[in-house]
Enzyme design. Structure first.
Site, PDB file in Angstrom:
ATOM      1  CG  HIS B  51      -1.926  -1.099   1.183  1.00 57.57           C
ATOM      2  ND1 HIS B  51      -2.444  -1.660   2.328  1.00 57.57           N
ATOM      3  CD2 HIS B  51      -2.498  -1.737   0.156  1.00 57.57           C
ATOM      4  CE1 HIS B  51      -3.308  -2.589   1.976  1.00 57.57           C
ATOM      5  NE2 HIS B  51      -3.367  -2.662   0.665  1.00 57.57           N
ATOM      6  CB  THR B  52       0.062   4.862  -0.017  1.00 59.39           C
ATOM      7  OG1 THR B  52      -0.927   4.678  -1.010  1.00 59.39           O
ATOM      8  CG2 THR B  52       0.821   6.134  -0.270  1.00 59.39           C
ATOM      9  CD  GLN B  53       4.995   0.918   2.397  1.00 59.22           C
ATOM     10  OE1 GLN B  53       5.740   0.986   3.373  1.00 59.22           O
ATOM     11  NE2 GLN B  53       3.939   0.134   2.359  1.00 59.22           N
TER      12      GLN B  53
END
Lengths: 265, 274
Positions: B51-53
């Site tokens: 997922h978005t880091q």
């Protein structure tokens, strides 16, 4: 053997343009004991006649709390009503959870209308066998009284009744229709009790066990009146000492225009 | 029938993913070896679904302050791509309702998504046409639910939002971060602003005697001062910003403006320019 060729399933029209199964569902509502609702400019009152199946049985619940600002009275199949009230409670919780806002009555009523409509158009389903009176108080738009029927008609009223002998109650309600707007809660309840009394079978009377009253309104969360408070109203009904408004209205009732009988077309 | 294309067997020709299934994550371990070879493929090959880091195109601080009769908000018009000042005409203050403004810092694409969600909600509400509207506290609750829901999926929307408005004579100013933490106060500053502007805002609130004693003119002045300080010290900021004012009369979002700055001192600082 077949009395009617066109009443076997929900989605077949009769040549007269009627859907018989839906009309039968409306009959189921009329089998239930009566519920009455009426509205002033600040409050909504629901009243219901409770039945019991015998001396040793309890009375069937007729009023249900949906949320602090909303309650319903039912007539018809109680099990269907429980499904609907469960749905209504869930929707109210969703509204609180998602928007921190009490569910607006009008929106909930349209949702029920949508649910009921699906059951009148799909083969293999059956309409709900229950009619609802929905009382709600919204901060934005004030008190509201709605009637929801199995044919998916949802209408708003100043005063209504559903269930067995509800026409008698309607006749009473129409007679005093002019009074309800400015009436206080107590007088509204007395009007309701008078209307409810019209639906009784002969030699029966309203008592602590077979009568329920629910109130919701401005600064007043949904409240079911029972016990001593209910007793006070019933005594007042019995002594005939109706509130001043009722008394005054009774004398002039003859002059008031008689409304059209409200049917469920 | 097995409905997962990755389990259907050999691809037509190429020994790579010719069913165009990449990057769909596999649900069963029997993925063709050729597909497993693709770096970062689904759950296989030691690669988790990611997922978005971190945010990509970002906006910096958003400021909010209550004053006598309303709420004022400020945000500059810059969306940075890392340290690159990539987009210089981005509006980060958005009017969502008659008396509500949303300000966003953090990932700008996530902001656009949230803006879209809230606008959809407002349209739904408008279409109901029943006398009910979502007021600022309702929109705040909704925003909170959205943010908390996404963090619970371990896939947060990478923003800190500020919501300002007026409802039933009450001013509203609240923030929500990427973890779904709601926070309401008389002054709010996100991002770098929480270090640089918030102390100024709090000091002004204290010296002027609280949010009920600050006039609109004073509020504008305070906001401009904070934006100036941020421009001086926050390398991701820009001297082009907008102010949003919400009062009982409604919302006004200003045209982009700037503040006077003085860079003469830079000459004397080694490494700053000269």
């Amino acid at each position: 053997m077949f009395r009617n060729q066109y009443d076997n399933d929900i989605s077949t029209w009769s040549p007269q343009g009627r859907l018989h199964q839906i009309e039968y569902a409306l009959e189921a509502v009329k089998q239930g004991s009566a519920s009455v609702g009426l509205r002033s400019n600040t409050h909504v009152v629901l009243l219901a006649l409770k039945r019991s199946s015998g001396e040793l049985a309890s009375h069937q619940q007729k009023l249900f709390r949906i949320d602090n600002h909303m309650g319903i009275a039912i007539a018809g199949l109680v099990s269907d009503a429980r499904v609907l009230s469960n749905f209504m409670r869930t929707e109210c919780m969703k509204s609180k959870m998602m928007y921190d806002r009490p569910m607006p009555g009008s929106r909930l009523v349209s949702l029920i209308g949508d649910k009921a409509q699906v059951n009148t158009q799909n083969y293999g389903r059956r309409p709900y066998g229950v009619g609802l009176l929905v009382a709600s108080y919204d901060d934005e738009t004030g008190p509201h009284l709605y009637e929801c029927l199995p044919n998916a008609n949802c209408l708003e009223y100043y005063a209504v009744s559903i269930g067995a002998k509800s026409q008698s109650a309607k006749t009473y309600l129409e007679k005093f229709a002019k009074d309800y707007g400015e009436t206080d809660v107590d007088a509204l309840i007395m009007h309701g009790l008078h209307a409810l009394r019209e639906t009784l079978q002969q030699d029966k009377e309203l008592n602590l066990k077979n009568c329920s009253i629910g109130v919701v309104g401005k600064g007043q969360d949904w409240d079911v009146i029972e016990g001593d408070r209910l007793k006070a109203y019933l005594e007042q009904l019995e002594t005939g000492a109706a509130t001043t408004e009722t008394g005054a209205a009774a004398t002039t009732a003859g002059d008031l225009p008689q409304g059209e009988a409200m049917d469920t077309e | 029938m097995d409905h997962f294309p990755t389990n259907w067997g050999n691809p037509r020709a190429e020994n790579v993913d010719s069913y165009n299934t990449y990057p769909v994550a596999s649900h069963i371990g029997t993925v063709p070896h050729s597909v497993q070879q693709i770096a970062g493929y689904g759950h296989t090959n030691g690669h988790p679904t990611s997922h978005t880091q971190s945010p990509v195109v970002t906006g910096t601080s958003v400021l909010g302050l209550k004053f006598k009769g309303g709420v004022i908000m400020a945000a500059d018009n810059l969306a940075s791509y890392g340290s690159l000042a990539r987009f210089r005409d981005v509006e980060r203050l958005h009017q969502v309702a008659d008396f509500t403004v949303l300000g966003a810092s953090g990932d700008m694409s996530d902001y656009q998504y949230v803006k879209n969600l809230i606008d959809s909600q407002m349209i739904k509400e408008y279409n109901a046409d029943d006398g009910h509207t979502l007021a600022t506290p309702n929109i705040y609750e909704y925003l909170w639910r959205v943010m908390y829901n996404r963090r619970s999926k371990m896939n947060p929307l990478w923003n800190t939002f500020v919501l300002g408005g007026v409802h039933k004579g009450e001013r509203f100013l609240g923030a929500i971060d990427l973890k779904g933490t709601p926070y309401q106060a008389a002054s709010i500053a996100t991002g770098f602003g929480s270090h640089l502007a918030q102390p100024i805002l709090r000091k002004e609130l204290e010296t002027l005697g609280g949010e009920d004693q600050i006039s609109e003119e004073q509020a504008v002045k305070i906001m401009k001062k904070c934006m100036m300080v941020l421009f001086y010290r926050d390398a991701r900021s820009m001297n082009k910003f907008q102010l949003a004012k919400i009062t009982e009369e409604g919302v006004t979002i200003s045209e982009p403006m700037s503040v006077e700055t003085e860079w003469g001192f830079a000459e004397n600082i080694r490494g700053y320019g000269a």
